[in-house]
Design a protein around this motif. Structure first.
Motif, mmCIF file in Angstrom:
data_model
loop_
_atom_site.group_PDB
_atom_site.id
_atom_site.type_symbol
_atom_site.label_atom_id
_atom_site.label_comp_id
_atom_site.label_asym_id
_atom_site.label_seq_id
_atom_site.Cartn_x
_atom_site.Cartn_y
_atom_site.Cartn_z
ATOM 1 N N ASP A 38 47.587 -77.381 -2.450
ATOM 2 C CA ASP A 38 46.880 -76.426 -3.171
ATOM 3 C C ASP A 38 47.247 -76.311 -4.620
ATOM 4 O O ASP A 38 46.690 -76.007 -5.565
ATOM 5 C CB ASP A 38 46.643 -75.250 -2.434
ATOM 6 N N TRP A 39 48.812 -76.044 -4.763
ATOM 7 C CA TRP A 39 49.557 -75.714 -5.911
ATOM 8 C C TRP A 39 50.305 -76.754 -6.301
ATOM 9 O O TRP A 39 51.031 -76.708 -7.422
ATOM 10 C CB TRP A 39 49.829 -74.401 -5.806
ATOM 11 N N PHE A 40 50.731 -77.799 -5.784
ATOM 12 C CA PHE A 40 51.846 -78.787 -5.787
ATOM 13 C C PHE A 40 51.826 -78.950 -7.166
ATOM 14 O O PHE A 40 52.892 -79.128 -7.961
ATOM 15 C CB PHE A 40 51.750 -79.750 -4.940
ATOM 16 N N TYR A 41 50.739 -79.702 -7.954
ATOM 17 C CA TYR A 41 50.982 -80.093 -9.161
ATOM 18 C C TYR A 41 50.566 -79.262 -10.218
ATOM 19 O O TYR A 41 50.263 -79.528 -11.418
ATOM 20 C CB TYR A 41 49.756 -81.511 -9.391
ATOM 21 N N GLU A 42 50.693 -78.035 -10.119
ATOM 22 C CA GLU A 42 50.362 -77.022 -11.207
ATOM 23 C C GLU A 42 51.145 -77.267 -12.559
ATOM 24 O O GLU A 42 50.372 -76.930 -13.645
ATOM 25 C CB GLU A 42 50.934 -75.546 -10.644
ATOM 26 N N PHE A 60 45.577 -68.699 -5.661
ATOM 27 C CA PHE A 60 44.222 -68.898 -5.247
ATOM 28 C C PHE A 60 43.911 -69.934 -4.146
ATOM 29 O O PHE A 60 44.380 -71.079 -4.417
ATOM 30 C CB PHE A 60 43.216 -69.134 -6.268
ATOM 31 N N VAL A 61 43.112 -69.691 -3.121
ATOM 32 C CA VAL A 61 42.773 -70.581 -1.992
ATOM 33 C C VAL A 61 41.441 -70.450 -1.750
ATOM 34 O O VAL A 61 40.897 -69.205 -1.351
ATOM 35 C CB VAL A 61 43.483 -70.525 -0.715
ATOM 36 N N SER A 62 40.630 -71.574 -2.003
ATOM 37 C CA SER A 62 38.946 -71.435 -1.783
ATOM 38 C C SER A 62 38.644 -71.743 -0.464
ATOM 39 O O SER A 62 39.572 -72.273 0.304
ATOM 40 C CB SER A 62 38.402 -72.334 -2.764
ATOM 41 N N ASP A 63 37.530 -71.358 0.008
ATOM 42 C CA ASP A 63 36.911 -71.571 1.086
ATOM 43 C C ASP A 63 36.689 -73.154 1.338
ATOM 44 O O ASP A 63 37.001 -73.744 2.393
ATOM 45 C CB ASP A 63 35.406 -71.184 1.410
ATOM 46 N N TYR A 88 40.912 -88.149 -11.497
ATOM 47 C CA TYR A 88 41.909 -88.142 -10.432
ATOM 48 C C TYR A 88 42.269 -86.873 -9.575
ATOM 49 O O TYR A 88 42.850 -86.418 -8.908
ATOM 50 C CB TYR A 88 43.347 -88.456 -11.183
ATOM 51 N N ALA A 89 41.241 -86.053 -9.690
ATOM 52 C CA ALA A 89 41.124 -84.674 -8.943
ATOM 53 C C ALA A 89 41.261 -84.799 -7.509
ATOM 54 O O ALA A 89 42.034 -83.708 -6.979
ATOM 55 C CB ALA A 89 40.055 -83.911 -9.154
ATOM 56 N N ALA A 90 40.567 -85.708 -7.023
ATOM 57 C CA ALA A 90 40.921 -85.820 -5.695
ATOM 58 C C ALA A 90 42.357 -86.419 -5.182
ATOM 59 O O ALA A 90 42.755 -86.161 -3.856
ATOM 60 C CB ALA A 90 39.944 -87.179 -5.088
ATOM 61 N N LEU A 91 43.131 -86.823 -5.858
ATOM 62 C CA LEU A 91 44.560 -87.140 -5.680
ATOM 63 C C LEU A 91 45.396 -85.703 -5.823
ATOM 64 O O LEU A 91 46.250 -85.361 -5.245
ATOM 65 C CB LEU A 91 45.192 -88.181 -6.328
ATOM 66 N N TYR A 92 45.323 -85.292 -7.182
ATOM 67 C CA TYR A 92 46.005 -84.019 -7.663
ATOM 68 C C TYR A 92 45.724 -82.847 -7.009
ATOM 69 O O TYR A 92 46.411 -81.801 -7.261
ATOM 70 C CB TYR A 92 46.107 -84.095 -8.979
ATOM 71 N N GLY A 93 44.490 -82.563 -6.355
ATOM 72 C CA GLY A 93 43.907 -81.388 -5.883
ATOM 73 C C GLY A 93 43.631 -80.417 -6.867
ATOM 74 O O GLY A 93 43.592 -80.504 -8.057
ATOM 75 N N PRO A 94 43.318 -79.105 -6.355
ATOM 76 C CA PRO A 94 43.141 -77.852 -7.199
ATOM 77 C C PRO A 94 44.384 -77.765 -8.128
ATOM 78 O O PRO A 94 44.095 -77.281 -9.514
ATOM 79 C CB PRO A 94 43.203 -76.800 -6.410
ATOM 80 N N ALA A 95 45.657 -78.060 -7.679
ATOM 81 C CA ALA A 95 46.837 -77.607 -8.804
ATOM 82 C C ALA A 95 46.770 -76.334 -9.427
ATOM 83 O O ALA A 95 46.833 -76.157 -10.538
ATOM 84 C CB ALA A 95 46.821 -78.964 -9.759
ATOM 85 N N HIS A 96 46.398 -75.271 -8.444
ATOM 86 C CA HIS A 96 46.467 -73.981 -8.954
ATOM 87 C C HIS A 96 47.911 -73.587 -9.286
ATOM 88 O O HIS A 96 48.528 -73.688 -8.737
ATOM 89 C CB HIS A 96 45.745 -73.139 -8.021
#
Length: 549
Positions: free
Chosen positions: A220-224, A263-266, A238-246
């Motif tokens: 959820d935050w790894f690539y912030e 932040f963690v979304s539903d 590339y959002a499907a790989l990098y994720g939310p990166a909050h």
């Protein structure tokens, strides 16, 4: 649904009101934009995700467990796991390509300043400038051309392991299994192989249990750090790989404890639950491992739902599963406690596990890494088992699929020791005390390199079939040993040195059991004695106590 309980309203200050510039962001996009991009990137998998979630919820309510923490206290760590004592952990993925300071490279390669900025400098110097080149561009280099799952499984069996836990997905978001919820997988990219499927077959063919770990919660935050400048993390393609990166944030709560406000979304919780359940549905692991971040309040409902689903589907297939948790991430008695790189100070009432790596510094393969000695790892195994625990020992293979020779040497040395002394380990239970001697471990998480060296006065005890096993941590220079804990009232009938199978001359005196030993130590690492009594002894009464924290 349960996983949405405790929804936090609003947004973290660091996530709000930050603009996006062009295709790449010079500062982090706002939370709404991040979510829109991530949800859009995962839209092709909506149908499969909904189907998996529907099946998960159905099974979570059909079986011996319900998805609430009180019901989940019906869990008991299975006997096969209590007997197994020793397992192998495997950190292997795209992060093995740079082989630079471990498996957190994909996070720190975007950290331009600070103590970890050397990863960023290494990435730029080795692979090229950002945003043109990023972590995604390392995937084609992850070829696994020498990966032989049968050879791996054979090595693990020779090491004496009874279960093996490959990482199915690490924080980087690249799945090592065949997923219907992502195209960023080892089947569709890189090796173009179902790494987990092949390993599952090989591990079980060797008679070992299969465990799988998912570290996706932290994704959820790894690539912030990649959000803070013009990097490919901000490219919606590339959002499907990098994720939310909050951006991650934490603060102190009223009780003084750290509280995570990231932040963690539903939508992310649904995705996490679906991916976790998919692993179970497709590979039926005997053990399931999550890393620490599932303990955040927003995950509690989803975690309870997963636990009920996992236990119920296993029960329907006749499996006796193990689900690990760290810290206080689950209610005591609802899973099996796992202490990362650390030990317990005494016998724990419930079975538990310590996980550590052959390297004191990293979990994934790193060039120039240092390694622990077989001596300290065998001693660690003896200490953990004496306290009602298991040892999960990690290795990090190279990107080409070969296991470093240093790691192979360690595993084979442990296997050789277990071949001679395994009677004192496998299938044992704690005694009335875990051991004796001057050396005490430094208990707790991340303490595995802080214990002082053991001495010949240090013993660890286990029991089985009415016998006591005393494991001496070092060979005495005097060729004599004294075990204070064996009192004169405990009438000893025979003592055997397991490594040789030969009897040991002994005397019982007021200060304990005296042993006359051979002039040369039989083998290396630690020395196990089987002590038989005229009246068989019992194991610790603590082991069947009610669950405790």
């Amino acid at each position: 649904m349960l996983r949405h309980a405790g929804l936090r309203l609003g947004c973290v200050a660091a996530l709000c009101g930050i603009a996006v510039v062009g295709a790449h962001a010079t500062t982090p996009p706002d939370a709404a934009t991040i979510e829109r991009q991530w949800v859009a990137a995962n839209r092709p998998y909506d149908g499969a995700r909904k189907a998996i979630l529907a099946q998960t919820q159905k099974i979570a309510w059909q079986g011996p467990m319900d998805p609430d923490w009180q019901s989940l206290t019906g869990y008991r760590t299975p006997e096969w796991y209590r007997d197994a004592k020793f397992g192998i952990f495997i950190h292997w993925g795209v992060y093995s390509v740079p082989a630079y300071k471990g498996e957190w490279y994909p996070r720190h390669m975007y950290e331009r300043t600070g103590e970890n900025s050397d990863r960023y400098q290494h990435q730029i110097a080795t692979y090229g400038p950002m945003p043109k080149v990023g972590y995604k561009d390392l995937i084609p280099l992850f070829k696994a051309e020498h990966f032989d799952p049968n050879a791996w499984a054979t090595l693990f069996r020779e090491a004496g392991a009874r279960y093996v836990v490959p990482v199915a997905e690490h924080h980087d978001g690249f799945a090592m299994y065949d997923s219907k919820l992502s195209d960023w997988t080892a089947v569709k990219m890189g090796p173009h192989r179902d790494v987990i499927g092949e390993l599952a077959k090989a591990i079980r063919a060797q008679g070992m249990k299969l465990g799988l770990s998912s570290h996706r919660a932290e994704h959820d935050w790894f690539y912030e750090y990649g959000r803070t400048f013009d990097s490919d993390v901000n490219d919606p393609r590339y959002a499907a790989l990098y994720g939310p990166a909050h951006p991650s944030e934490s603060a102190k709560g009223e009780d003084g404890q750290d509280v995570d406000w990231t932040f963690v979304s539903d939508a992310y919780l649904d995705d996490w639950l679906a991916r976790s359940s998919e692993i179970v549905q497709d590979y039926h692991p005997d053990l399931m491992y999550f890393d620490w971040w599932v303990g955040q309040p927003r995950f509690r409902g989803a975690l309870a739902e997963f636990a009920a689903f996992y236990y119920n589907q296993a029960a329907a297939r006749g499996q006796s599963p193990v689900l690990y948790y760290k810290f206080n991430n689950m209610r005591p008695g609802t899973g099996t406690l796992n202490i990362e790189r650390g030990q317990a100070p005494d016998i724990r009432a419930q079975p538990w596990q310590t996980e550590t790596s052959v390297s004191p510094d990293s979990w994934g393969y790193a060039e120039g890494d240092t390694y622990k000695s077989p001596d300290e790892l065998v001693q660690l195994l003896a200490d953990v088992v004496s306290k009602n625990g298991n040892l999960l020992l990690n290795i990090g293979p190279k990107a080409d699929g070969t296991i470093p020779p240093e790691a192979q040497h360690i595993l084979l040395a442990i296997g050789q020791w277990l071949g001679a002394n395994g009677e004192a380990i496998y299938g044992t239970r704690p005694w009335q005390r875990f051991g004796e001697g001057p050396t005490q471990v430094v208990a707790g998480t991340m303490q595995d390199t802080k214990t002082k060296p053991y001495t010949a006065e240090d013993f660890r005890f286990t029991t089985k079939d009415g016998r006591l096993y005393a494991i001496e941590m070092e060979w005495p220079a005097t060729h004599r040993a004294l075990i204070h804990s064996v009192a004169p009232t405990m009438k000893v009938k025979a003592v055997t040195l397991l490594a040789t199978g030969k009897p040991v001359t002994f005397k019982q005196q007021p200060d304990g059991l005296h042993l006359d030993l051979p002039t040369q130590p039989p083998g290396v690492h630690a020395y196990a004695y089987r002590i038989e009594f005229e009246k068989p002894i019992a194991s610790s009464t603590k082991e069947d106590a009610a669950p405790t924290s």
